[in-house]
Scaffold this motif. Structure first.
Motif, PDB file in Angstrom:
ATOM      1  N   SER A  10      -6.323   8.442  -4.558  1.00 40.83           N
ATOM      2  CA  SER A  10      -5.804   9.331  -3.969  1.00 40.83           C
ATOM      3  C   SER A  10      -7.115   8.746  -2.542  1.00 40.83           C
ATOM      4  O   SER A  10      -8.208   8.051  -3.515  1.00 40.83           O
ATOM      5  N   PRO A  32       5.745   6.698  -1.944  1.00 47.27           N
ATOM      6  CA  PRO A  32       4.766   7.677  -1.515  1.00 47.27           C
ATOM      7  C   PRO A  32       3.844   6.276  -0.263  1.00 47.27           C
ATOM      8  O   PRO A  32       3.512   7.490   0.891  1.00 47.27           O
ATOM      9  N   ASN A  33       3.701   5.137  -0.176  1.00 50.04           N
ATOM     10  CA  ASN A  33       3.307   4.750   0.860  1.00 50.04           C
ATOM     11  C   ASN A  33       3.883   3.920   1.419  1.00 50.04           C
ATOM     12  O   ASN A  33       3.629   3.383   2.007  1.00 50.04           O
TER      13      ASN A  33
END
Length: 649
Positions: free
Chosen positions: A643, A474-475
């Motif tokens: 988040s 995701p990063n």
């Protein structure tokens, strides 16, 4: 401009302030003073003795030991006849001396005691040119009959006779030595290979020493405690170069074990320590407070809350309300003043930290209780002083403004370039490495990534070569700054060292070393039994404690758009403390991340493979030279991530 040499500075002090204290050494519990005139006489005889022994202009002599007056005199003596002292780390094993001694073609060594003599004798087969070894402390050496081995007393007596026959020799040699001549060579810590010899002249070192002294208005009245390794240029600048430039008093502790006692006795006015020392001092305070009575703990917490809110503003010269001033004054009487005295910092006018980033909470704590702690930025190659924090503008997240004579430039990739009168002459016998860091225009490539903020302060992010990117997950593409993450983890008193991994991987994982004293004290208060470091490190309760620290770091990182991807997703607590003797740290306690990643590759792979445990067996080296094996089944745990918190425009 500094147009002098260190021996000339010595003779100037001896001529104008002959009876003033130059050095103090604690011996058998009593402080012994050496005046400037006594020091000059000692250096005169020692220099003649070295010349009589065959040390020639331009040749190198290694100096190994703790801070000792006669070792300082030895460096001055070598410089007086145009030779070059090369200080080496006294806690290094003999094998670590082989490369610098052979690289610098060293034939002469001046060492402190039996421990260092034994190292020199051990490496003689690999360094056959090492002909002469002199020692300061004769204890344990009475029956040594090695060729070329003598005490400094013999060297001094020889020099005294030489000077009697040739009374003009010393002064003529000092006159011959010029500011641009080589004054010293410092070997880098060698995090990525063989160390490099950084060559500095009398001019480069004294110019930066003077720039630092001017910045903080240092005077001959300062008191300094010299307790860090003389081979580290930070200690060398503060207790040698600046000492000779300013003429203040340098105090040498009796031993490493008496530093805290000696610190309180001396009460230095000018103090320098890496963040780890300030962390250790604060950890000792917090351990004592945890053991204190309820009333004392309540008073400490109440007044420290006031100090954190008011103290930094007060130190920066900002406005503080009347009520806060009264409460702070009361806190100073019952908490802050006694605390400064307990730490030995009650007389400090200027305190500096450098070498690694210091945690904002740690930084704020010292300034809150009235200690003028500041940060500076520099390196061996820059003779330390590049950026310094003014008294009224000390920030936890910057390293200050450029000091006198320094120019800064930031490249498009974010690397910091420096032009300064204090830059190295070059790396010894390594023109390729010199050309890599010094441009034809005189710019030095620091290898550090950072930027200059709106107020003109420099902010360091990480080593440029260590700043990487996450790949996949995701990063994907997010910046990874391992040192930044490691330093944030080390801000907690329970974490001694941290090693972060993540470059070209889909997430960040970390090794943790617990602080044995802090966690041990915590465990005792929790009635948690343990049988040594390895057992304590693997306790489920300790993992919960460390997980809480890791998740606090993750919450902080989530608030940074650029570094939120560097949150630690998995971690383990290592079964042994990282150690320089095992090659895992440099002698200045910098993590050798690449070496650790290879040595513990099975652990790194296990973390990224999602395993819950991994067996590891590691060879270790003990202080007495023996080797052994430490084995354990290490737990690997997940940490909560957060988040990204978008900052308001």
């Amino acid at each position: 401009m500094s147009s002098t040499t260190f021996p000339r500075l010595l003779l100037d002090h001896a001529a104008h302030r002959p009876h003033a204290a130059a050095l103090r050494e604690k011996e058998y519990g009593i402080w012994q003073t050496t005046t400037w005139s006594q020091l000059a006489a000692l250096v005169r005889d020692m220099a003649a003795g070295l010349a009589q022994a065959g040390l020639k202009r331009g040749e190198h002599v290694v100096v190994v030991g703790d801070n000792r007056p006669r070792l300082y005199a030895a460096m001055l003596a070598a410089q007086s006849i145009g030779a070059v002292p090369v200080p080496l780390y006294q806690d290094a094993v003999a094998a670590e001396f082989v490369f610098p001694i052979n690289n610098a073609e060293v034939a002469f060594a001046i060492v402190e005691n039996q421990e260092q003599v034994d190292k020199m004798l051990e490496l003689r087969p690999q360094c056959p040119q090492l002909a002469k070894i002199w020692f300061d402390d004769p204890r344990g050496l009475r029956n040594y009959k090695e060729p070329g081995l003598d005490s400094l007393d013999v060297l001094i007596d020889t020099g005294r006779g030489f000077n009697a026959r040739r009374p003009g020799f010393f002064d003529e040699e000092v006159r011959r030595t010029q500011p641009d001549d080589v004054a010293a060579m410092f070997f880098t810590s060698g995090t990525t290979g063989n160390p490099k010899g950084v060559v500095h002249s009398h001019f480069t070192l004294s110019d930066r020493a003077r720039a630092g002294a001017n910045f903080d208005r240092l005077t001959p009245d300062e008191e300094v405690l010299a307790y860090l390794p003389p081979a580290w240029i930070g200690q060398n600048i503060f207790s040698y170069a600046q000492w000779l430039v300013c003429g203040y008093v340098v105090n040498c502790p009796e031993s490493a074990g008496t530093v805290m006692i000696d610190l309180k006795e001396i009460g230095p006015t000018y103090y320098f320590a890496p963040p780890s020392v300030f962390e250790g001092l604060l950890t000792s305070v917090m351990i004592r407070m945890d053991d204190a009575g309820a009333l004392k703990r309540w008073l400490f917490q109440r007044f420290m809350a006031v100090a954190r809110r008011v103290g930094p503003t007060r130190m920066d010269g900002g406005a503080v309300g009347l009520g806060d001033r009264i409460v702070y004054a009361l806190g100073n009487l019952v908490i802050y003043g006694p605390l400064r005295n307990t730490l030995g910092l009650s007389r400090v006018r200027v305190a500096y930290t450098a070498g690694e980033a210091i945690g904002p909470d740690l930084f704020t704590f010292y300034r809150a209780i009235g200690i003028n702690l500041k940060q500076l930025y520099g390196s061996t190659e820059t003779a330390v002083f590049v950026c310094m924090q003014p008294d009224n503008a000390a920030k936890a997240d910057t390293v200050g403004v450029p000091c006198e004579g320094v120019e800064l430039q930031v490249t498009g990739s974010g690397e910091i370039l420096i032009r300064s009168p204090g830059l190295l002459k070059g790396y010894y016998k390594n023109a390729v490495a010199t050309d890599e860091v010094l441009s034809p225009e005189g710019w030095y490539r620091t290898g550090d990534a950072g930027f200059v903020d709106a107020s003109g302060h420099l902010k360091i992010i990480d080593r440029a070569k260590d700043v990487g990117r996450l790949v996949g997950g995701p990063n994907d593409g997010a910046m990874f700054a391992p040192k930044y993450v490691e330093n944030k983890l080390k801000f907690f008193p329970y974490i001694q060292e941290a090693v972060a991994f993540g470059d070209k991987r889909d997430r960040v994982c970390a090794f943790i070393n617990i602080d044995f004293n802090a966690v041990g004290n915590w465990a005792e208060r929790k009635n948690l039994p343990y049988a040594g470091y390895t057992d304590l490190a693997q306790k489920p309760e300790v993992y919960a404690l460390i997980r809480d620290c890791v998740e606090q770091v993750n919450a902080d990182l989530a608030a940074d758009d650029k570094l939120s991807g560097s949150q630690v997703t998995r971690f383990l607590v290592l079964h042994k403390e990282l150690d320089a003797d095992d090659g895992e740290l440099t002698r200045t306690r910098k993590v050798r991340r690449g070496y650790i990643g290879e040595k513990y590759g099975v652990l790194v792979d296990a973390m990224y493979a999602g395993k819950a445990t991994q067996f590891i067996e590691t060879q270790v080296k003990f202080e007495d030279g023996r080797t052994g094996v430490v084995a354990a089944d290490l737990k690997i745990e997940d940490a909560k991530t957060f988040s990204t918190v978008r900052q308001a425009a």
